[in-house]
Design an enzyme around this catalytic site. Structure first.
Site, mmCIF file in Angstrom:
data_model
loop_
_atom_site.group_PDB
_atom_site.id
_atom_site.type_symbol
_atom_site.label_atom_id
_atom_site.label_comp_id
_atom_site.label_asym_id
_atom_site.label_seq_id
_atom_site.Cartn_x
_atom_site.Cartn_y
_atom_site.Cartn_z
ATOM 1 N N GLU A 86 0.835 -1.213 0.000
ATOM 2 C CA GLU A 86 0.000 0.000 0.000
ATOM 3 C C GLU A 86 0.867 1.261 0.000
ATOM 4 O OE1 GLU A 86 -2.383 -1.710 3.430
ATOM 5 O OE2 GLU A 86 -3.971 -0.778 2.253
ATOM 6 N N GLU A 131 -3.500 -9.964 3.856
ATOM 7 C CA GLU A 131 -4.324 -9.652 5.043
ATOM 8 C C GLU A 131 -5.434 -10.666 5.287
ATOM 9 O OE1 GLU A 131 -3.360 -7.518 2.746
ATOM 10 O OE2 GLU A 131 -2.651 -5.665 3.679
#
Ligand code: NAI
Length: 641
Positions: free
Chosen positions: A117, A139
């Site tokens: 990210e 995740e």
């Protein structure tokens, strides 16, 4: 303000080189301190004169950034805490996205989770073509989704189908594939060429900040439906909500990339606080803990396995696949040949090509005359579960084996001290208790008796690690830890059935809880004869023992006879799988799990296993206790059972 983890230097072309090198850690992780320092970094970038572009790179020799530091997640106690963290990070990351000059990230090594990210805030991404360069959103494996605005930024580059694939599988995408899908813009050969590649990319932008990549005209609904069919068919939202939240997230917010990123804040906090994420994060840490205890060199190269039945045959097969030279003996040479045929079938499934299969087959040698025993560094006994037979085997083994060879038994219930009494040197004996089926189940209980020497135990742990298994050290005590906790749980299920609750209702309650199968079906699967033998030393209710005996007398011993408590159609128990009332099912599951919880607690209290963490890990890796519940003791503590 000075920075500890980030550094900034502006070169003569006005390129601001921003380097992340997290102090005190061997790899870069986005701790809160690292993220907070980005405010100082953004200030410095804003106030520095003459910057024409920014280049974001990593200062570690290994990996780019591995993501957030999950140890810090435990400080987040409420959804509001998580929401505040996300607001903070979104704001900081946006400051970098909004920098008025072109920005380029250079990725070499793993860029995972928050570590992907972060570079996505840049206008352009350059990556090395090194095999170590892998990008991913893992995740979901922790019951989460990306939460640092990466979902929208990645979506804007690669679209719904690809971003859903990455977020739902958590898989790592190699650099070449990342380029092909548009996640990165350019590759260079290796780390040595990365800075030049970044400079070239900056030059190609001619000082103009490019617009954000955005997706138009794709059929988002079709992509979401496809991803749901492909990745969530076997999942249940009440067990693992994250994959379903991810699907809804894209379905509700695509194609507006900024809206997708913004919407993370409404979803991520609840996922972080969910029981599933709590359990999965715990299992991530337990896995790490157990794997560490299995590291090191066992100094075993050759293994001799005695007993080529269900267990010995498979232990030998897996050992050869893991690089050991294996000789396999049995008093019945047909058993050896059958085991070797089974090994070949396993290798064909797992290794596929003859180039890979042949060397492994060469390492697995049929040895009816026990020629390999003399040279072996480790001898594993997996003959019939009878003390007299095992003692005779070990007396003969000790006479022939090298003095430094480890002697191990795969007994499931006989006290090690009793077997060791056959040896002149009982300190050499340990237990290596594998689970059936050996190629599938990762747990090995490494058993020590009151005599076992520390070195033999340490080598047994390391050998299990080299077998790519999860070793848990256990004291020799009835049922060790897994059978001690599993069998009373199964027998409680049988007792409940005998008291009148339909078998299907019991099994469904545990399947709804998340167990791979319920206790009645599991008893059938194990075989009622084995159940009775294995449970007797641990004690069981009289009516359960009587029921087993009656079924055994009738020849209906479970799956292997086609009939047990259920009728079996080969691999499947024929049961209605009906829908029952949810609240009652939860209560039933909790009450039937109580004996398992009690026995795990007792095993910890009596020092049979080292800690509650180890007991939970044993039940997860040996029995398939649901990972999203974090283990029986964790579940019990969370629910005050
Ligand atoms: P099995 O009956 O499939 O195989 C035993 C093999 O040992 C047979 O091939 C037999 O010919 C051979 N054998 C018997 N006496 C021998 C001797 N004196 N010398 C050489 N070979 C001899 O048994 P299984 O299921 O593989 O069990 C082996 C051991 O593993 C037992 O101690 C059992 O308690 C333990 N175990 C079994 C598990 C299971 O699920 N089957 C799980 C974990 C442990």
């Amino acid at each position: 303000m000075t920075m500890e983890h980030w550094s900034l230097s502006v070169d003569d072309q006005g390129i601001a080189w921003v380097t992340l090198d997290v102090q005190g850690k061997s790899v870069n992780v986005l701790t809160r301190a690292v993220v907070s320092e980005m405010a100082t970094l953004a200030d410095q970038l804003a106030h520095h004169d003459g910057i024409t572009a920014m280049a974001l790179v990593c200062g570690k020799p290994q990996g780019f950034v591995y993501g957030a530091d999950i140890n810090e997640f435990t400080d987040l106690k409420t959804e509001a805490d998580v929401g505040a963290l996300l607001d903070h990070v979104h704001g900081l990351f946006q400051r970098f996205a909004d920098l008025p000059f072109p920005t380029v990230a250079g990725i070499d090594g793993f860029a995972l989770g928050g570590g992907l990210e972060l570079p996505l805030v840049c206008d352009r991404l350059v990556a090395t073509a090194s095999p170590k360069t892998q990008l991913g959103f893992p995740e979901v494996k922790l019951g989460l989704m990306p939460g640092y605005a990466g979902t929208g930024r990645a979506y804007g580059r690669i679209g719904a189908a690809a971003v859903l694939d990455m977020m739902l599988t958590g898989r790592m995408v190699p650099a070449a594939e990342a380029l092909e899908m548009g996640l990165v813009d350019q590759l260079c050969d290796d780390a040595a060429g990365l800075h030049d590649a970044i400079r070239a990319m900056i030059a190609s932008m001619g000082g103009v900040k490019p617009p954000r990549p955005s997706i138009t005209g794709e059929d988002t609904k079709a992509a979401v439906d496809d991803a749901a069919a492909k990745f969530t068919k076997r999942l249940r939202p009440d067990h693992t909500p994250a994959p379903f939240a991810i699907l809804d997230h894209i379905a509700d917010n695509a194609p507006d990339a900024a809206a997708i990123s913004e919407a993370e804040k409404g979803i991520f906090p609840a996922l972080m606080m969910s029981e599933a994420s709590d359990g999965l994060r715990r299992v991530f840490q337990l896995t790490d803990m157990v794997k560490k205890t299995g590291r090191g060199d066992s100094e075993v190269q050759s293994v001799h396995v005695i007993g080529a039945g269900v267990m010995g045959g498979d232990i030998a097969a897996v050992a050869a696949m893991c690089g050991f030279n294996v000789t396999l003996s049995d008093m019945n040479s047909d058993a050896i040949m059958a085991a070797i045929d089974r090994a070949r079938a396993l290798y064909e499934r797992r290794l596929k090509s003859p180039e890979k299969i042949n060397p492994v087959m060469d390492r697995l040698v049929a040895d009816p005359d026990q020629k390999g025993l003399v040279e072996a560094d480790l001898i594993i006994e997996a003959v019939a579960e009878r003390l007299d037979v095992k003692k005779a085997v070990f007396t003969a083994v000790e006479a022939k084996a090298k003095p430094e060879a480890i002697l191990a038994t795969n007994t499931s219930a006989i006290p090690l001290e009793d077997i060791a009494s056959a040896l002149n040197d009982p300190s050499r004996l340990i237990g290596l208790h594998f689970f059936n089926p050996v190629p599938v189940l990762p747990l090995v209980e490494v058993i020590y008796s009151q005599y076992s020497n520390d070195q033999a135990i340490a080598r047994g742990m390391a050998f299990s690690g080299q077998m790519k298994k999860m070793p848990i050290r256990c004291k020799s005590a009835p049922g060790f830890v897994v059978n001690r906790a599993l069998l009373p749980y199964i027998n409680a299920g049988i007792a409940q059935m005998l008291a009148g609750t339909p078998a299907d209702e019991i099994d469904q309650a545990l399947v709804n809880f998340g167990m791979p199968m319920g206790p009645i079906e599991l008893a059938d699967q194990i075989g009622l004869d084995v159940m009775l033998d294995a449970s007797t030393p641990l004690g069981m209710p009289d009516e359960v023992a009587a029921a087993f005996q009656q079924m055994i007398d009738a020849g209906t011993i479970g799956r292997k006879s086609g009939q047990g408590f259920y009728e079996w159609d080969d691999k499947k128990a024929l049961r209605p799988r009906a829908v029952y009332e949810t609240h009652a099912q939860k209560a039933l599951a909790a009450s039937l799990l109580q004996p398992m919880i009690d026995e795990c607690r007792a095993a910890v209290a009596q020092g049979v296993v080292d800690s509650a963490d180890h007991a939970d890990a044993a039940m997860i890796f040996g029995v398939g206790f649901p990972q999203f519940k974090g283990g029986p003791l964790h579940f019990a503590d969370r629910n005050a059972l």
